[in-house]
Write a protein that holds these residues in place. Structure first.
Motif, PDB file in Angstrom:
ATOM      1  N   LYS A 148     -27.776  73.222  10.567  1.00  0.00           N
ATOM      2  CA  LYS A 148     -26.422  73.695  10.269  1.00  0.00           C
ATOM      3  C   LYS A 148     -26.450  74.542   8.999  1.00  0.00           C
ATOM      4  O   LYS A 148     -27.286  74.328   8.125  1.00  0.00           O
ATOM      5  CB  LYS A 148     -25.496  72.495  10.062  1.00  0.00           C
ATOM      6  CG  LYS A 148     -25.237  71.730  11.342  1.00  0.00           C
ATOM      7  CD  LYS A 148     -24.422  70.488  11.060  1.00  0.00           C
ATOM      8  CE  LYS A 148     -24.297  69.657  12.325  1.00  0.00           C
ATOM      9  NZ  LYS A 148     -23.960  68.266  12.058  1.00  0.00           N
ATOM     10  N   ASP A 189     -34.613  63.530  -5.952  1.00  0.00           N
ATOM     11  CA  ASP A 189     -34.454  64.227  -4.676  1.00  0.00           C
ATOM     12  C   ASP A 189     -34.715  65.718  -4.814  1.00  0.00           C
ATOM     13  O   ASP A 189     -35.364  66.311  -3.947  1.00  0.00           O
ATOM     14  CB  ASP A 189     -33.054  63.989  -4.123  1.00  0.00           C
ATOM     15  CG  ASP A 189     -32.890  62.580  -3.610  1.00  0.00           C
ATOM     16  OD1 ASP A 189     -33.446  62.284  -2.538  1.00  0.00           O
ATOM     17  OD2 ASP A 189     -32.248  61.764  -4.288  1.00  0.00           O
ATOM     18  N   THR A 222     -26.676  68.197  -6.034  1.00  0.00           N
ATOM     19  CA  THR A 222     -26.541  66.722  -6.030  1.00  0.00           C
ATOM     20  C   THR A 222     -26.074  66.200  -4.670  1.00  0.00           C
ATOM     21  O   THR A 222     -26.016  65.002  -4.467  1.00  0.00           O
ATOM     22  CB  THR A 222     -25.506  66.246  -7.080  1.00  0.00           C
ATOM     23  OG1 THR A 222     -24.206  66.742  -6.710  1.00  0.00           O
ATOM     24  CG2 THR A 222     -25.864  66.711  -8.472  1.00  0.00           C
ATOM     25  N   THR A 223     -25.740  67.128  -3.770  1.00  0.00           N
ATOM     26  CA  THR A 223     -25.199  66.681  -2.481  1.00  0.00           C
ATOM     27  C   THR A 223     -26.287  66.281  -1.501  1.00  0.00           C
ATOM     28  O   THR A 223     -26.023  65.585  -0.524  1.00  0.00           O
ATOM     29  CB  THR A 223     -24.375  67.808  -1.821  1.00  0.00           C
ATOM     30  OG1 THR A 223     -25.258  68.869  -1.434  1.00  0.00           O
ATOM     31  CG2 THR A 223     -23.309  68.347  -2.761  1.00  0.00           C
ATOM     32  N   GLY A 224     -27.508  66.748  -1.743  1.00  0.00           N
ATOM     33  CA  GLY A 224     -28.594  66.466  -0.813  1.00  0.00           C
ATOM     34  C   GLY A 224     -28.513  67.307   0.449  1.00  0.00           C
ATOM     35  O   GLY A 224     -29.242  67.064   1.406  1.00  0.00           O
ATOM     36  N   SER A 225     -27.658  68.312   0.438  1.00  0.00           N
ATOM     37  CA  SER A 225     -27.476  69.102   1.655  1.00  0.00           C
ATOM     38  C   SER A 225     -28.085  70.509   1.556  1.00  0.00           C
ATOM     39  O   SER A 225     -28.053  71.261   2.517  1.00  0.00           O
ATOM     40  CB  SER A 225     -25.974  69.247   1.960  1.00  0.00           C
ATOM     41  OG  SER A 225     -25.317  69.968   0.926  1.00  0.00           O
ATOM     42  N   TRP A 267     -23.756  58.589  -1.743  1.00  0.00           N
ATOM     43  CA  TRP A 267     -24.778  58.424  -0.706  1.00  0.00           C
ATOM     44  C   TRP A 267     -26.093  57.892  -1.280  1.00  0.00           C
ATOM     45  O   TRP A 267     -26.848  57.207  -0.585  1.00  0.00           O
ATOM     46  CB  TRP A 267     -25.016  59.731   0.051  1.00  0.00           C
ATOM     47  CG  TRP A 267     -25.604  60.855  -0.763  1.00  0.00           C
ATOM     48  CD1 TRP A 267     -24.947  61.772  -1.505  1.00  0.00           C
ATOM     49  CD2 TRP A 267     -26.998  61.161  -0.906  1.00  0.00           C
ATOM     50  NE1 TRP A 267     -25.823  62.649  -2.101  1.00  0.00           N
ATOM     51  CE2 TRP A 267     -27.084  62.304  -1.756  1.00  0.00           C
ATOM     52  CE3 TRP A 267     -28.176  60.614  -0.406  1.00  0.00           C
ATOM     53  CZ2 TRP A 267     -28.312  62.877  -2.107  1.00  0.00           C
ATOM     54  CZ3 TRP A 267     -29.400  61.177  -0.755  1.00  0.00           C
ATOM     55  CH2 TRP A 267     -29.450  62.296  -1.601  1.00  0.00           C
ATOM     56  N   ARG A 307     -28.040  54.691  -0.005  1.00  0.00           N
ATOM     57  CA  ARG A 307     -29.455  54.720   0.374  1.00  0.00           C
ATOM     58  C   ARG A 307     -30.196  53.520  -0.197  1.00  0.00           C
ATOM     59  O   ARG A 307     -30.996  52.887   0.490  1.00  0.00           O
ATOM     60  CB  ARG A 307     -30.089  56.029  -0.126  1.00  0.00           C
ATOM     61  CG  ARG A 307     -31.578  56.110   0.125  1.00  0.00           C
ATOM     62  CD  ARG A 307     -32.140  57.487  -0.204  1.00  0.00           C
ATOM     63  NE  ARG A 307     -32.027  57.816  -1.615  1.00  0.00           N
ATOM     64  CZ  ARG A 307     -32.362  58.996  -2.130  1.00  0.00           C
ATOM     65  NH1 ARG A 307     -32.799  59.961  -1.345  1.00  0.00           N
ATOM     66  NH2 ARG A 307     -32.240  59.224  -3.418  1.00  0.00           N
ATOM     67  N   SER A 364     -32.944  65.697 -10.059  1.00  0.00           N
ATOM     68  CA  SER A 364     -33.087  64.299  -9.653  1.00  0.00           C
ATOM     69  C   SER A 364     -34.415  64.110  -8.920  1.00  0.00           C
ATOM     70  O   SER A 364     -35.122  65.076  -8.640  1.00  0.00           O
ATOM     71  CB  SER A 364     -31.943  63.924  -8.711  1.00  0.00           C
ATOM     72  OG  SER A 364     -32.050  64.670  -7.512  1.00  0.00           O
ATOM     73  N   LYS A 409     -19.524  73.800  -1.556  1.00  0.00           N
ATOM     74  CA  LYS A 409     -19.655  72.367  -1.846  1.00  0.00           C
ATOM     75  C   LYS A 409     -20.851  72.110  -2.774  1.00  0.00           C
ATOM     76  O   LYS A 409     -20.754  71.353  -3.743  1.00  0.00           O
ATOM     77  CB  LYS A 409     -19.842  71.608  -0.531  1.00  0.00           C
ATOM     78  CG  LYS A 409     -20.053  70.114  -0.690  1.00  0.00           C
ATOM     79  CD  LYS A 409     -20.314  69.498   0.678  1.00  0.00           C
ATOM     80  CE  LYS A 409     -20.895  68.103   0.550  1.00  0.00           C
ATOM     81  NZ  LYS A 409     -21.366  67.584   1.837  1.00  0.00           N
ATOM     82  N   ASN A 451     -20.691  70.972  -6.915  1.00  0.00           N
ATOM     83  CA  ASN A 451     -21.204  69.629  -7.228  1.00  0.00           C
ATOM     84  C   ASN A 451     -22.554  69.659  -7.917  1.00  0.00           C
ATOM     85  O   ASN A 451     -23.285  68.667  -7.887  1.00  0.00           O
ATOM     86  CB  ASN A 451     -21.311  68.807  -5.939  1.00  0.00           C
ATOM     87  CG  ASN A 451     -19.956  68.354  -5.452  1.00  0.00           C
ATOM     88  OD1 ASN A 451     -19.380  67.408  -5.968  1.00  0.00           O
ATOM     89  ND2 ASN A 451     -19.430  69.066  -4.461  1.00  0.00           N
ATOM     90  N   ALA A 489     -38.093  58.525  -3.670  1.00  0.00           N
ATOM     91  CA  ALA A 489     -36.700  58.947  -3.815  1.00  0.00           C
ATOM     92  C   ALA A 489     -35.810  57.760  -4.176  1.00  0.00           C
ATOM     93  O   ALA A 489     -34.856  57.890  -4.939  1.00  0.00           O
ATOM     94  CB  ALA A 489     -36.215  59.617  -2.534  1.00  0.00           C
ATOM     95  N   ALA A 490     -36.130  56.604  -3.604  1.00  0.00           N
ATOM     96  CA  ALA A 490     -35.371  55.388  -3.928  1.00  0.00           C
ATOM     97  C   ALA A 490     -36.344  54.212  -3.918  1.00  0.00           C
ATOM     98  O   ALA A 490     -36.287  53.356  -3.049  1.00  0.00           O
ATOM     99  CB  ALA A 490     -34.256  55.162  -2.914  1.00  0.00           C
ATOM    100  N   LYS A 538     -31.032  72.886   1.544  1.00  0.00           N
ATOM    101  CA  LYS A 538     -32.448  72.913   1.941  1.00  0.00           C
ATOM    102  C   LYS A 538     -32.879  74.333   2.272  1.00  0.00           C
ATOM    103  O   LYS A 538     -32.246  75.004   3.067  1.00  0.00           O
ATOM    104  CB  LYS A 538     -32.660  72.032   3.168  1.00  0.00           C
ATOM    105  CG  LYS A 538     -32.336  70.590   2.890  1.00  0.00           C
ATOM    106  CD  LYS A 538     -32.903  69.661   3.909  1.00  0.00           C
ATOM    107  CE  LYS A 538     -32.422  68.243   3.700  1.00  0.00           C
ATOM    108  NZ  LYS A 538     -32.416  67.790   2.321  1.00  0.00           N
ATOM    109  N   GLU A 540     -27.645  66.027   7.658  1.00  0.00           N
ATOM    110  CA  GLU A 540     -28.185  67.069   6.787  1.00  0.00           C
ATOM    111  C   GLU A 540     -29.634  66.815   6.421  1.00  0.00           C
ATOM    112  O   GLU A 540     -30.398  67.729   6.175  1.00  0.00           O
ATOM    113  CB  GLU A 540     -27.360  67.124   5.488  1.00  0.00           C
ATOM    114  CG  GLU A 540     -25.972  67.669   5.660  1.00  0.00           C
ATOM    115  CD  GLU A 540     -25.118  67.437   4.430  1.00  0.00           C
ATOM    116  OE1 GLU A 540     -25.455  66.561   3.612  1.00  0.00           O
ATOM    117  OE2 GLU A 540     -24.100  68.127   4.295  1.00  0.00           O
ATOM    118  N   LYS A 581     -25.662  61.292   6.440  1.00  0.00           N
ATOM    119  CA  LYS A 581     -26.615  62.284   5.916  1.00  0.00           C
ATOM    120  C   LYS A 581     -27.989  62.116   6.547  1.00  0.00           C
ATOM    121  O   LYS A 581     -28.669  63.079   6.870  1.00  0.00           O
ATOM    122  CB  LYS A 581     -26.724  62.116   4.396  1.00  0.00           C
ATOM    123  CG  LYS A 581     -27.607  63.143   3.715  1.00  0.00           C
ATOM    124  CD  LYS A 581     -27.596  62.958   2.224  1.00  0.00           C
ATOM    125  CE  LYS A 581     -26.284  63.379   1.628  1.00  0.00           C
ATOM    126  NZ  LYS A 581     -26.033  64.829   1.762  1.00  0.00           N
TER     127      LYS A 581
END
Lengths: 538, 128
Positions: free
Chosen positions: A176, A193, A146-149, B28, B32, A191, A182, A186, A218-219, A151, B122, B116
């Motif tokens: 990175k 995403d 859910t963090t979107g980080s 976030w 968005r 979703s 994390k 979470n 996505a949105a 990948k 990220e 982000k």
């Protein structure tokens, strides 16, 4: 401090604390507003689990922890197409799935595993020896982040970055390392995403393959998709693709073209596809215009309700010509060309592309049966266009409806001696990969050897077409396709045969009778009016 | 510690606790939606959109801290504020949906999304 001030400060503090709860629904005992969102989201706060405190060296290390509680989850995932990348069509007996089919985008998976499996729900699939029975190789995080980080990195066999790295090598772009603790603490429901991380980017980039799915979903706003509208219904993918035991319904290998079963009802054991329009809206959803319900007997909902695709500002590819790949620029480096908007229209690694936004679909009869030209099937250049896949259906077939589709046209390598499509080794840093050495013969020899298929050593290019059903980006009803867009000559349905469409089609006798009846009616009205007028004067 | 000091400290803790809880974690995804449907929607009409990936995290952080919108003509906080949301909510569904969100929360959400989606974030984000 004087007692009065002390009590005032306490009253103020308590009042402030209470005010923080005031604008939320009745909270659970002991909950503050910030926690309430978390409480209502799930029965478990994974941030409180000691098992997920880490540190984790890799994704599989996290999976091991997940499986300590979710003991059957990996076994469930193992049964799905997301894991096997294989599907045996029960009717045609064709062995399909991403692992087996050939397309006219990046062509095929074998010998390119390390890159293609960036979208596999697992870790470590780098060659044909991948262990499909391994539970710890299931990637829980890619769907539940859910963090979107989180990948996965191309070329790492489904793994994310565990340390800072340059991707692609030599590009200067640093990635990175992912914070696995994390992400694990979470995790939550899938979703737009998480699903979109792969499905928005099919074919090698944003919006390329499908046209009705790209990162704009996505949105999205209501105009782009009435269901996913982030300020309205805010559906996730799973709202329609109601998943059970990790098996996501909604197959493109065996789609539901015509759902005659109507709306699903809670408590009733529905075994039909829950992702169809009818599974929510029923078979007769047009309350004000019953005539439209009769249209739905022959026309898919999507035909009227998705007037165009790639509407969110992201273009979709409409053609891909591999035969022009390999060109170098004046500087001797692989050539890249962009259009006025900065979209790549030529890449030496891939050839020429065409792109389109607000693309009007093509239309065809479809009964849900899809056939594929697979590796080993005979292909001849003299046949004109080779159909990578084709939809069955006709006006006479009770299970057929007129569907909107994206037809993707291309030119791709094939073996003119053995007369088969080929599976080239494109991605990789070795001497035979096409994107490294720009030599088709070596790339195809490696790819075909990886699946034990014969290759003559000769390469030519054949024109191909591939069909994709259009089913996302549902527009608001006032933006639906208008009647006149089909009921006219040269309209949207001009190439759909076997059905009489007033306005598009003409039978002289019927037209004559129609005009005669209209003329006689007019004469009757005028005559009647004239007689009344004259009799009134007398 | 005297009783009065203890009570004062307790009051301060309650105060800080409530404030901290109210702004616990930025959303976030909400940031968005607000960025794309409120900020970008207006920017497209008045001179062009700004992709989150056009700046680095440090640049976005500095921009939000400086709080100067349109080269200092007004503030960023104004466009995140309830007054602005109220003024456009009749024609903007995102402003309507988030009309009652606390200004600081929405500001934090926006910051989280921009961090982000920044060039070195990220997940570098476009305007779409």
């Amino acid at each position: 401090m004087p007692p009065r001030r002390i009590w005032l400060s306490i009253v103020f503090a308590v009042g402030f604390a209470l005010s923080a709860w005031a604008d939320e629904p009745a909270p659970a005992a002991g909950a503050n507003p910030a926690d309430l969102k978390k409480i209502l989201k799930s029965t478990a706060d994974h941030g409180k689990f000691k098992e997920l405190e880490g540190p984790f060296a890799s994704g599989p290390d996290v999976t091991k922890r997940c499986l300590e509680c979710h003991t059957e989850a990996a076994k469930q995932v193992h049964r799905t197409k997301h894991w096997t990348w294989e599907f045996l069509n029960p009717e045609s007996k064709q062995r399909l799935g991403k692992k087996n089919v050939i397309n006219n985008f990046c062509i095929s998976v074998p010998s390119n595993y390390g890159f293609c499996v960036t979208c596999h729900v697992g870790y470590g699939w780098k060659d044909a020896n991948f262990d499909f029975t391994s539970e710890t190789n299931v990637d829980c995080l890619v769907c539940h982040d859910t963090t979107g980080s989180y990948k996965k990195i191309p070329g790492r066999a489904g793994h994310p970055a565990y340390e800072e790295m340059e991707v692609p090598p030599g590009s200067g772009k640093k990635i990175k390392p992912v914070d696995l603790v994390k992400v694990a603490q979470n995790i939550g429901k899938t979703s737009r995403d998480t699903c979109g991380a792969c499905h928005f980017f099919g074919g090698g980039g944003d919006g390329i393959k499908h046209g009705d799915m790209d990162s704009s979903l996505a949105a999205p706003d209501k105009a782009l998709d009435v269901h996913m509208d982030a300020t309205g219904n805010d559906f996730s993918c799973g709202t329609c693709h109601q998943t059970s035991a990790h098996d996501v319904p909604g197959s493109r290998y065996q789609p539901t073209a015509a759902d005659r079963d109507g709306a699903h009802i809670r408590g009733k054991a529905d075994k039909t596809n829950p992702a169809t329009c009818q599974s929510c809206h029923g078979a007769t959803p047009h309350k004000e215009e019953a005539r439209l319900d009769s249209h739905a007997r022959k026309i898919a909902c999507q035909t009227c309700h998705i007037p165009s695709i790639a509407r969110g500002g992201v273009p979709t590819k409409t053609s891909w010509d591999w035969s022009t790949a390999g060109q170098k620029g004046p500087d001797g480096k692989p050539l890249i060309k962009k259009d006025a908007k900065g979209h790549v229209i030529y890449d030496a690694k891939k050839g020429d592309f065409t792109l389109a936004e607000n693309l009007v679909p093509e239309y065809m009869w479809f009964n849900g049966k899809v056939n594929y030209t697979l590796l080993g099937d005979k292909v001849s250049k003299s046949d004109g266009i080779t159909r990578i896949n084709w939809f069955e259906g006709s006006a006479d077939d009770a299970n057929s409806l007129i569907w909107p589709v994206k037809v993707f046209r291309g030119s791709q390598p094939y073996d003119p001696v053995n007369q088969t499509l080929v599976t080239p080794h494109t991605a990789g840093d070795d001497d035979t990969s096409y994107w490294k050495n720009f030599g088709w013969e070596k790339a195809i020899a490696t790819g075909m050897a990886s699946v034990g298929a014969p290759f003559s050593g000769k390469v030519d290019f054949v024109k191909t077409e591939m069909v994709w059903p259009v089913t996302h980006m549902v527009a608001p009803k006032d933006k639906s396709v208008r009647c006149i867009e089909c009921h006219q000559q040269d309209g949207r349905l001009q190439h759909v045969g076997g059905i009489y469409i007033p306005g598009r089609d003409h039978v002289r006798l019927i037209d004559l009778i129609g005009f005669a009846l209209a003329g006689l009616t007019l004469l009757g009205v005028l005559g009647h009016g004239a007689l009344r007028y004259l009799s009134h004067r007398k | 510690m005297t009783t009065s000091k203890s009570l004062s400290a307790l009051a301060a803790l309650v105060l800080l606790g409530a404030a901290g809880a109210a702004h616990a974690e930025a959303d976030w995804k909400r940031g968005r939606v607000y960025y794309r449907m409120v900020c970008t929607a207006c920017h497209v009409e008045k001179g062009g959109s700004i992709a989150p990936s056009s700046k680095t995290i440090a640049e976005w952080t500095a921009y939000l801290a400086a709080d100067k919108h349109a080269k200092g003509k007004d503030t960023v906080k104004f466009y995140v504020g309830k007054k602005y949301r109220d003024s456009v909510k009749a024609s903007n569904k995102a402003a309507e949906k988030y009309a009652d969100v606390a200004e600081q929360d929405l500001h934090d959400d926006l910051k989280a999304f921009l961090s982000k989606g920044a060039k070195d974030g990220e997940s570098p984000a476009s305007c779409n």
